[in-house]
Write a protein that holds these residues in place. Sequence first.
Motif, mmCIF file in Angstrom:
data_model
loop_
_atom_site.group_PDB
_atom_site.id
_atom_site.type_symbol
_atom_site.label_atom_id
_atom_site.label_comp_id
_atom_site.label_asym_id
_atom_site.label_seq_id
_atom_site.Cartn_x
_atom_site.Cartn_y
_atom_site.Cartn_z
ATOM 1 N N ALA A 69 -6.555 57.110 57.615
ATOM 2 C CA ALA A 69 -5.446 57.338 56.678
ATOM 3 C C ALA A 69 -4.443 58.378 57.171
ATOM 4 N N CYS A 72 -0.875 57.548 56.558
ATOM 5 C CA CYS A 72 -0.401 57.691 55.178
ATOM 6 C C CYS A 72 0.126 59.094 54.881
ATOM 7 N N VAL A 89 0.008 63.164 51.250
ATOM 8 C CA VAL A 89 -0.195 61.738 51.508
ATOM 9 C C VAL A 89 0.459 60.883 50.415
ATOM 10 N N CYS A 90 0.600 59.628 50.720
ATOM 11 C CA CYS A 90 1.161 58.651 49.788
ATOM 12 C C CYS A 90 0.361 58.640 48.482
ATOM 13 N N LEU A 93 -2.773 56.318 48.119
ATOM 14 C CA LEU A 93 -3.983 56.511 48.919
ATOM 15 C C LEU A 93 -5.159 56.960 48.062
ATOM 16 N N CYS A 100 -5.722 52.235 50.858
ATOM 17 C CA CYS A 100 -4.606 52.065 49.934
ATOM 18 C C CYS A 100 -5.096 51.349 48.675
ATOM 19 N N TYR A 103 -2.979 47.811 48.693
ATOM 20 C CA TYR A 103 -2.714 47.413 50.077
ATOM 21 C C TYR A 103 -1.834 46.166 50.187
ATOM 22 N N ARG A 106 1.732 47.078 48.846
ATOM 23 C CA ARG A 106 2.186 48.439 49.153
ATOM 24 C C ARG A 106 3.651 48.525 49.540
ATOM 25 N N CYS A 113 6.875 52.165 53.456
ATOM 26 C CA CYS A 113 5.561 51.919 54.068
ATOM 27 C C CYS A 113 5.729 50.770 55.059
#
Length: 189
Positions: A69, A72, A89-90, A93, A100, A103, A106, A113
């Motif tokens: 990750a 991310c 981080v995103c 996450l 994710c 995913y 995303r 992303c």
Amino acid sequence: CGLKTSSRGGRDCCRRPCKGRLAKQKVLSGLEMTRRVGAMTDNKDLPFWERPLETLNRTEWEALCDGCARCCQKKLQDEDGELWYTRVVCRLLDQQACSCTAYGNRQVLVPDCLVLDMDVLAKSLDWIPGTCAYKLRYQGKPLPSWHPLLTGSSEAMQEQGIKVTGRVLSEEYVHEDGLEEHVIRWVTP
């Protein structure tokens, strides 16, 4: 050129002098080297993670990811072009699972992303972490010894401090103008 054909015979690479031909060979990029090595071997005999990236199917491509990750993490770039990773981080996450939570969707939820493929990879090498399997294989390098495909689990990866679990903070809790306060040095491109 000094190359020997075998440790037993020890003769030069050919019967005639090469006048340094090897020294004049062009240096190949990682991708060119991967393609040539793949062309010289029967790719079907190699584990998929050792084959050239462009020969992988979608399932093999996805399996190459170690799930750290690090991609991310939010990154900053200064006016000199230097890249800095942050511990932020995103928001999508799952920090414990390092995956994710959306995913398949995303890119709709987080438009910046990137869906990593060969084209995106080639353009993104400057910000992809140096431990990333995609980057390493693109450069013709082997997977690190801790990679889950080699060890069968993520324990060695966790022991090496590769996963972001326990070291990051969701962007939900950080103001966009405060990212500079969260620059870290434990990830490098």
